[in-house]
Write a protein that holds these residues in place. Structure first.
Motif, PDB file in Angstrom:
ATOM      1  N   GLY A   1      -6.977   6.756  -4.773  1.00 50.40           N
ATOM      2  CA  GLY A   1      -7.649   5.849  -5.843  1.00 50.40           C
ATOM      3  C   GLY A   1      -8.949   6.658  -6.423  1.00 50.40           C
ATOM      4  O   GLY A   1      -9.281   6.339  -7.694  1.00 50.40           O
TER       5      GLY A   1
ATOM      6  N   TYR B   1      -1.256   7.576  -2.463  1.00 45.55           N
ATOM      7  CA  TYR B   1      -2.199   6.962  -3.456  1.00 45.55           C
ATOM      8  C   TYR B   1      -3.658   7.659  -3.236  1.00 45.55           C
ATOM      9  O   TYR B   1      -4.150   7.307  -2.215  1.00 45.55           O
TER      10      TYR B   1
ATOM     11  N   SER C   1       0.819  -1.058  -0.212  1.00 44.94           N
ATOM     12  CA  SER C   1      -0.124   0.105   0.000  1.00 44.94           C
ATOM     13  C   SER C   1       0.834   1.283   0.012  1.00 44.94           C
ATOM     14  O   SER C   1       2.001   1.339   0.814  1.00 44.94           O
TER      15      SER C   1
END
Length: 97
Positions: free
Chosen positions: A64, A62, A58
């Protein structure tokens, strides 16, 4: 009858000739060509962390939702146009020295 014999001899000749190709092909000779797992080795050299190829990780920064929004725009046909840059703009930003 003679035509059938000629055709049979021709096919036999082709089969015998092509069956010898594997014996002289360097791809199948262990002494001349040894590229076992070359694609995997190249991929391992290109990734940052080799463990990522077997187990994902992970990433905290980031988002998504950006990826999901991009896919929605692609499916809906509302693709964003790329920013147009003139060659002069790129050349002027380079420093000479």
């Amino acid at each position: 009858m003679k035509n059938n014999l000629k055709v049979s001899i021709f096919y036999f000749y082709i089969v015998v000739t092509l069956s010898g190709c594997a014996q002289i092909d360097p791809l199948y000779q262990a002494s001349a060509w040894n590229a076992q797992n070359s694609n995997r080795k190249n991929l391992l050299l290109q990734v940052e962390n080799a463990n990522d190829l077997s187990i994902g990780r992970s990433v905290l920064d980031y988002d998504g939702s950006l990826a999901v929004d991009a896919i929605k725009r692609l499916r809906d046909g509302k693709i964003k146009n790329l920013e147009k840059i003139k060659l002069n703009d790129v050349a002027n930003n380079q420093s000479g020295g």
